[in-house]
Write an enzyme that holds these catalytic residues in place. Structure first.
Site, PDB file in Angstrom:
ATOM      1  CB  CYS A 123      -7.755 -21.285  20.176  1.00  0.00           C
ATOM      2  SG  CYS A 123      -7.041 -21.650  21.535  1.00  0.00           S
ATOM      3  CB  CYS A 179      -4.032 -22.613  20.400  1.00  0.00           C
ATOM      4  SG  CYS A 179      -5.604 -23.189  20.716  1.00  0.00           S
ATOM      5  CG  ASP A 186      12.827  18.778  28.990  1.00  0.00           C
ATOM      6  OD1 ASP A 186      13.740  19.189  29.808  1.00  0.00           O
ATOM      7  OD2 ASP A 186      12.839  18.758  27.849  1.00  0.00           O
ATOM      8  CG  ASP A 205      12.694  18.095  23.631  1.00  0.00           C
ATOM      9  OD1 ASP A 205      13.389  17.353  24.428  1.00  0.00           O
ATOM     10  OD2 ASP A 205      12.812  19.101  23.521  1.00  0.00           O
ATOM     11  CG  ASP A 216      14.727  14.887  27.261  1.00  0.00           C
ATOM     12  OD1 ASP A 216      14.711  14.080  25.935  1.00  0.00           O
ATOM     13  OD2 ASP A 216      14.114  15.823  27.648  1.00  0.00           O
TER      14      ASP A 216
HETATM   15  P1  ADP Z   1      15.864  21.929  29.501  1.00  0.00           P
HETATM   16  O1  ADP Z   1      16.217  20.799  30.578  1.00  0.00           O
HETATM   17  O2  ADP Z   1      14.921  23.051  29.625  1.00  0.00           O
HETATM   18  O3  ADP Z   1      15.123  21.110  28.253  1.00  0.00           O
HETATM   19  P2  ADP Z   1      18.433  21.487  27.945  1.00  0.00           P
HETATM   20  O4  ADP Z   1      18.769  20.544  28.981  1.00  0.00           O
HETATM   21  O5  ADP Z   1      18.136  21.205  26.756  1.00  0.00           O
HETATM   22  O6  ADP Z   1      17.076  22.338  28.796  1.00  0.00           O
HETATM   23  O7  ADP Z   1      19.324  22.938  28.088  1.00  0.00           O
HETATM   24  C1  ADP Z   1      19.738  23.575  29.163  1.00  0.00           C
HETATM   25  C2  ADP Z   1      20.290  24.816  28.905  1.00  0.00           C
HETATM   26  O8  ADP Z   1      21.645  24.684  28.268  1.00  0.00           O
HETATM   27  C3  ADP Z   1      19.597  25.863  28.104  1.00  0.00           C
HETATM   28  O9  ADP Z   1      18.650  26.585  28.790  1.00  0.00           O
HETATM   29  C4  ADP Z   1      20.811  26.475  27.257  1.00  0.00           C
HETATM   30  O10 ADP Z   1      21.120  27.590  28.056  1.00  0.00           O
HETATM   31  C5  ADP Z   1      21.814  25.473  27.483  1.00  0.00           C
HETATM   32  N1  ADP Z   1      21.985  25.121  25.885  1.00  0.00           N
HETATM   33  C6  ADP Z   1      21.660  23.699  25.688  1.00  0.00           C
HETATM   34  N2  ADP Z   1      21.916  23.543  24.427  1.00  0.00           N
HETATM   35  C7  ADP Z   1      22.373  24.479  23.888  1.00  0.00           C
HETATM   36  C8  ADP Z   1      22.571  24.873  22.388  1.00  0.00           C
HETATM   37  N3  ADP Z   1      22.569  24.122  21.531  1.00  0.00           N
HETATM   38  N4  ADP Z   1      22.936  26.474  22.197  1.00  0.00           N
HETATM   39  C9  ADP Z   1      22.904  27.189  23.359  1.00  0.00           C
HETATM   40  N5  ADP Z   1      22.568  26.803  24.576  1.00  0.00           N
HETATM   41  C10 ADP Z   1      22.223  25.610  24.781  1.00  0.00           C
HETATM   42 MG    MG Z   2      15.194  19.482  26.755  1.00  0.00          MG
END
Ligand code: ADP
Ligand code: MG
Length: 689
Positions: free
Chosen positions: A13, A16, A396, A586, A590
């Site tokens: 139940c 319960c 994203d 992903d 984020d």
């Molecule tokens: P999104 O918001 O499209 O997922 P991110 O916030 O992950 O993109 O990254 C934004 C930008 O920062 C990327 O487009 C790249 O230019 C730069 N960036 C982030 N991480 C890396 C990395 N490990 N090596 C080189 N560039 C990076």
């Molecule tokens: Mg990203």
């Protein structure tokens, strides 16, 4: 405090279950009490109370329930024996009682036989009612039914009383069968729990052990047709794995030496030996099962509301019953007290909110089970409920709308003392420490040797790039913002290499939009949902992707904190409404945004434990269309819950009115009551279809 988990055997139940949770939670010696009616699991933490102590408290609410170890519990077997016994008791009791009524015997003898029949039929109900009354001075459904039956007998409705208890017992048996069937269908949907692992003990010997016994570093063998029990890396052999039980999509996935393999998939063809990388507890399959089983612990608003409402329902109906019994003869002189008492007893018969208490949690459980089967993990009933109210979704870009599988288009050299190979090498040295889709793609495409120890002070700069030192040079790898490079010249996704004060070169990358994304977004728009793109990438790319997907609202060059603030604004906009805002990402850089959103949805869950942890809904595949599917399951679940509520409440009110004016028989009331419960349970099963 130590954590305990038991199965509440013979708990039928739902009402319960709620009471058990409430009572245990009030006990100061117990912490984090949880009762899950769907999985029958009871969990709590304590340092002082023994299992027997807790069992005693549970039995003060439901005398029939016992606590059994999770491992020893075989739901099917135990249920069968009890219900066969119940059926036999029912038949014998009914025959004896009917003989008592219809045999041409002297009055006294007939009555005695009838009473014996009554007692056999009432055995379980009376026992439970008395036990409960003695242990906690409380009355429940059993008590009320007993009173109604005895009452009917005393006012001269012998046959009527007999019908009430018979129908009630039949209802109880069918109900527990229906609930078990539903539970079974749902657990079958999620039939990914591995039963054993083949542990390798010597070169050509292995033995079957339970997955829990395998340790990290052990070698296990997976033969054709077997389930992968634990996560690991292929040491030897190759195989085609069917991941459909995890993702809902029957794509074969080929693995060979060095590849990572997730538990839960099935070896369709081949033979592999895995080096175990996680114990069972932390393996994907166990994480998923835990998540789904505990999902309904988190109650949806509807559920909490229904719980509260059903708590006041019983006292109100009981009060009405007393009023009917006392006032009817005063208002209408034509009605005798024995007639008004009979009508009041009908009220007692339908005073249990059982149908509602069972069907609501069962519906959420079904919805969550159904989504899991499709590779959508929903972490709580409240999220399943909220999905249907989504008004805006922010996506994203990288790895979510796009594949996140970058190709290298071009390598630019700005400082002539370096060549293309140098630019690539500096990039690879940094990226080999990052988890970003850009990093993963570059590492897959290149094959450059270097000593990892030469890379010092590595730092990931979220949403911009990364930094490290090499031979006392400070190196920055990332977007134009990070290296302070003239933005106007940036085309496509470009990552720059800055050595100390100079930008010496750049790598141009290209990503493609996932197949089916545009269609999936169009379908979301048709549902009246507003789509937005939040990206850290530069404006040109962002606009191009947005144009291709026909998305009007796009914000680019955002740092993770910008995304956070933008989402906060969106959520504020809908603050006093029922509308919800979702964020889809992903899980890479984020997580804060995923956590902030009303519903945080992460994609590509297979392979990323962090994504599973950060979000409210995990989509195991890369397909955006799964969001549409999740919303549809949410809508269907909520529709069925509404149907059940309206139907159950409607029938009860109808019976209350009919019995007040004297048009309902008591047996009709019982029939309606147990019938409604059964129909709502069967209706709930439709969610699984
Ligand atoms: P999104 O918001 O499209 O997922 P991110 O916030 O992950 O993109 O990254 C934004 C930008 O920062 C990327 O487009 C790249 O230019 C730069 N960036 C982030 N991480 C890396 C990395 N490990 N090596 C080189 N560039 C990076
Ligand atoms: Mg990203």
């Amino acid at each position: 405090m130590k954590k305990y988990e038991f199965i509440l055997k013979d708990l039928d139940c739902a009402n319960c279950a709620n009471k058990i949770k409430e009572t245990l939670s009030k006990n100061e010696k117990l912490k984090n009490v949880n009762v899950n009616f769907n999985t029958l699991k009871l969990s709590y933490e304590t340092d002082t109370l023994s299992k027997q102590d807790v069992e005693k408290i549970v039995q003060s609410i439901e005398p029939e329930v016992t606590l059994v170890e999770n491992k020893n519990f075989k739901n099917k077997k135990m249920k069968k024996t009890t219900s066969i016994f119940e059926v036999i008791r029912l038949v014998i009791g009914l025959i004896i009682a009917l003989l008592g009524i219809y045999l041409p015997l002297p009055n006294i003898a007939g009555t005695i036989i009838l009473i014996i029949g009554y007692l056999i039929l009432l055995y379980r109900t009376i026992k439970n009612a008395i036990k409960l009354f003695i242990s906690s001075k409380k009355i429940n459904e059993n008590f009320l039914i007993t009173i109604s039956v005895i009452g009917a007998f005393l006012v001269g409705e012998k046959f009527e009383g007999l019908m009430v208890i018979t129908l009630y017992e039949i209802g109880k048996i069918l109900e527990s069968k229906a609930i078990n069937k539903t539970r079974k269908s749902i657990t079958e949907l999620m039939d990914i729990r591995p039963e054993y692992a083949n542990l390798k003990i010597s070169e050509n010997e292995s033995k079957q052990v339970s997955p829990e016994e395998v340790k990290i570093g052990d070698t296990i063998i997976i033969k054709q047709g077997e389930k992968v029990p634990i996560d690991g890396i292929v040491q030897k052999g190759s195989a085609s794995l069917d991941t459909s039980s995890l993702t809902g999509e029957s794509l074969l996935y080929h693995v060979r030496e060095g590849d990572k393999v997730l538990s839960g998939s099935i070896n369709e063809q081949g033979l592999i030996e895995l080096e175990v990388t996680e114990d069972y507890e932390n393996s994907t399959v166990n994480k998923i099962l835990e998540l789904v089983e505990n999902a309904t612990d988190k109650k949806a608003k509807t559920e909490t509301f229904v719980n509260k409402a059903s708590k006041i329902y019983t006292p109100i109906v009981t009060l009405l019953a007393i009023l009917v019994a006392v006032l009817l003869p005063i208002i209408n002189k034509g009605i005798t007290y024995s007639e008004s008492v009979y009508r009041a007893l009908i009220f007692l018969v339908i005073s249990c909110p059982c149908a509602i208490a069972i069907s609501v949690p069962l519906s959420y459980f079904s919805g969550i089970g159904k989504s899991s089967k499709s590779g959508i993990l929903i972490k709580g009933s409240d999220y399943l409920d909220a999905l249907k109210d989504i008004k805006e979704i922010a996506f994203d870009k990288t790895g979510t709308l796009t594949k996140g599988k970058f190709e290298i288009r071009k390598i630019d050299v700005y400082d002539k003392s370096y060549n293309e190979q140098d630019i690539l090498k500096y990039t690879v040295m940094g990226e080999s420490f990052s988890n970003h889709p850009i990093a993963k793609s570059i590492l897959k495409l290149t094959n450059i040797n270097f000593n990892k120890e030469d890379v010092k002070d590595f730092k990931e700069i979220s949403g911009r790039g990364l930094s490290y030192t090499f031979n006392n040079n400070k190196i920055l790898i990332g977007n134009s913002d990070l290296v302070d490079y003239n933005k106007d010249k940036t085309e496509g996704t470009k990552i720059f290499v800055k050595l100390n004060d100079d930008v010496i070169g750049a790598v141009s990358l290209a990503d493609t939009i996932k197949e089916g994304t545009k269609d999936a977004l169009d379908k979301l728009k048709e549902k009246g949902i507003k789509i937005r793109i939040f990206t850290g990438d530069n404006k040109r790319i962002a606009t191009r992707v947005a144009d291709e997907l026909e998305v009007k609202n796009v914000e680019s060059e955002m740092l993770p904190t910008d995304k956070y603030q933008a989402l906060q604004k969106l959520i504020k906009k809908y603050k006093n409404t029922n509308n919800k805002v979702a964020f889809v990402g992903d899980g890479i850089n984020d997580s804060p945004v995923l956590a902030l959103a009303d519903i945080g949805i992460s994609m590509g869950g297979v392979g990323s434990h962090s994504a599973i942890e950060a979000s409210d809904v995990v989509i195991m595949t890369d397909s955006i269309d799964k969001i549409n599917e999740a919303i549809e399951i949410s809508k269907k679940t909520s529709k069925i819950i509404k149907q059940n509520l309206i139907f159950a409440i409607g029938v009860k009110i109808l019976i209350l009115i009919l019995s007040t004016i004297g048009l309902a028989h008591m047996s009709l009331a019982v029939f309606a009551d147990v019938g409604v419960t059964l129909i709502t349970i069967v209706n709930t099963l439709r969610i699984l279809r």
